[in-house]
Design a protein around this motif. Structure first.
Motif, PDB file in Angstrom:
ATOM      1  N   MET A   1       0.799  -1.209  -0.028  1.00  0.00           N
ATOM      2  CA  MET A   1       0.011  -0.033  -0.025  1.00  0.00           C
ATOM      3  C   MET A   1       0.927   1.140  -0.009  1.00  0.00           C
ATOM      4  O   MET A   1       1.664   1.372   1.005  1.00  0.00           O
ATOM      5  CB  MET A   1      -0.935  -0.008   1.320  1.00  0.00           C
ATOM      6  N   ASN A   2       0.533   2.117  -0.758  1.00  0.00           N
ATOM      7  CA  ASN A   2       1.440   3.547  -0.938  1.00  0.00           C
ATOM      8  C   ASN A   2       1.193   4.445   0.167  1.00  0.00           C
ATOM      9  O   ASN A   2      -0.026   4.135   0.847  1.00  0.00           O
ATOM     10  CB  ASN A   2       1.387   4.201  -2.353  1.00  0.00           C
ATOM     11  N   ASP A   3       2.031   5.387   0.307  1.00  0.00           N
ATOM     12  CA  ASP A   3       1.945   6.317   1.392  1.00  0.00           C
ATOM     13  C   ASP A   3       0.305   6.974   1.254  1.00  0.00           C
ATOM     14  O   ASP A   3      -0.115   7.241   2.355  1.00  0.00           O
ATOM     15  CB  ASP A   3       2.874   7.637   1.432  1.00  0.00           C
ATOM     16  N   GLN A   4       0.119   7.471   0.264  1.00  0.00           N
ATOM     17  CA  GLN A   4      -1.303   8.151   0.080  1.00  0.00           C
ATOM     18  C   GLN A   4      -2.340   7.072   0.639  1.00  0.00           C
ATOM     19  O   GLN A   4      -3.148   7.551   1.419  1.00  0.00           O
ATOM     20  CB  GLN A   4      -1.491   8.402  -1.448  1.00  0.00           C
ATOM     21  N   ALA A   5      -2.378   5.986   0.326  1.00  0.00           N
ATOM     22  CA  ALA A   5      -3.534   4.953   0.675  1.00  0.00           C
ATOM     23  C   ALA A   5      -3.343   4.671   2.247  1.00  0.00           C
ATOM     24  O   ALA A   5      -4.299   4.793   2.842  1.00  0.00           O
ATOM     25  CB  ALA A   5      -3.401   3.515  -0.299  1.00  0.00           C
ATOM     26  N   LEU A   6      -2.206   4.621   2.844  1.00  0.00           N
ATOM     27  CA  LEU A   6      -2.155   4.636   4.246  1.00  0.00           C
ATOM     28  C   LEU A   6      -2.432   5.846   5.023  1.00  0.00           C
ATOM     29  O   LEU A   6      -3.335   5.744   6.012  1.00  0.00           O
ATOM     30  CB  LEU A   6      -0.506   4.368   4.271  1.00  0.00           C
ATOM     31  N   LEU A   7      -2.140   6.727   4.425  1.00  0.00           N
ATOM     32  CA  LEU A   7      -2.609   8.253   5.092  1.00  0.00           C
ATOM     33  C   LEU A   7      -4.292   8.262   5.104  1.00  0.00           C
ATOM     34  O   LEU A   7      -5.139   8.453   6.127  1.00  0.00           O
ATOM     35  CB  LEU A   7      -2.278   9.369   4.375  1.00  0.00           C
ATOM     36  N   ALA A   8      -4.737   7.743   3.905  1.00  0.00           N
ATOM     37  CA  ALA A   8      -6.280   7.786   3.874  1.00  0.00           C
ATOM     38  C   ALA A   8      -7.038   6.720   4.662  1.00  0.00           C
ATOM     39  O   ALA A   8      -7.939   7.065   5.388  1.00  0.00           O
ATOM     40  CB  ALA A   8      -6.572   7.419   2.312  1.00  0.00           C
ATOM     41  N   LEU A   9      -6.339   5.633   4.624  1.00  0.00           N
ATOM     42  CA  LEU A   9      -7.021   4.538   5.671  1.00  0.00           C
ATOM     43  C   LEU A   9      -7.010   4.939   7.044  1.00  0.00           C
ATOM     44  O   LEU A   9      -7.891   4.797   7.723  1.00  0.00           O
ATOM     45  CB  LEU A   9      -6.075   3.244   5.492  1.00  0.00           C
ATOM     46  N   GLN A  10      -5.900   5.591   7.558  1.00  0.00           N
ATOM     47  CA  GLN A  10      -5.641   6.125   8.951  1.00  0.00           C
ATOM     48  C   GLN A  10      -6.651   7.095   9.115  1.00  0.00           C
ATOM     49  O   GLN A  10      -7.475   7.128  10.253  1.00  0.00           O
ATOM     50  CB  GLN A  10      -4.374   6.641   9.255  1.00  0.00           C
ATOM     51  N   CYS A  11      -6.987   7.980   8.225  1.00  0.00           N
ATOM     52  CA  CYS A  11      -7.983   8.920   8.261  1.00  0.00           C
ATOM     53  C   CYS A  11      -9.467   8.348   8.631  1.00  0.00           C
ATOM     54  O   CYS A  11     -10.015   8.780   9.573  1.00  0.00           O
ATOM     55  CB  CYS A  11      -8.142  10.018   7.311  1.00  0.00           C
TER      56      CYS A  11
END
Length: 134
Positions: A1-11
């Protein structure tokens, strides 16, 4: 999972935790200006207090059992689907469980811009015998 996806998932995970704690102010910290939430039946809310108030009238209390989360990124946004079951009590105190739900989130620049919510609650309220089937 890329950084964008990880940030979105955490949000989204943080938003869901705040929503289930009935803390619309904290939930709002994970949403972008212009946020929109659409519930089953085409109910639209422009603030995070809208879904909280709606749920307070529909349930004595409600929580989510998240079974799966799907994450996709494309064109600068991340789409996240959260799938599982709702459990809790109806306003009269009758417990319920295994009430299927799907939440769809659109996340841009690390904040939720829109979400769509579907679940079995309306059907179960129309025909309570449905809620007795696991």
């Amino acid at each position: 999972m890329n950084d964008q996806a990880l940030l979105a998932l955490q949000c989204v995970e943080n938003y869901l935790a705040a929503s289930m704690a009935a803390d619309p102010k904290k939930a709002a910290s994970y949403t972008a200006p212009g946020f929109i939430c659409r519930f089953t039946g085409n109910r639209e809310f422009r603030t995070t207090s809208g879904p909280t108030d709606f749920n307070a009238a529909r349930y004595k209390w409600v929580k989510k059992k998240i079974l799966r989360t799907d994450v996709m990124t494309a064109d600068g946004e991340t789409i996240i689907y959260s799938l599982g079951y709702l459990y809790g009590e109806w306003p009269d105190g009758t417990p319920f469980d295994h009430n299927r739900y799907v939440d769809r989130f659109v996340v841009r620049d690390g904040l939720i811009v829109e979400t769509d919510v579907w679940n079995d609650s309306a059907e179960w309220l129309l025909d309570p015998s449905c809620s007795r089937k696991p």
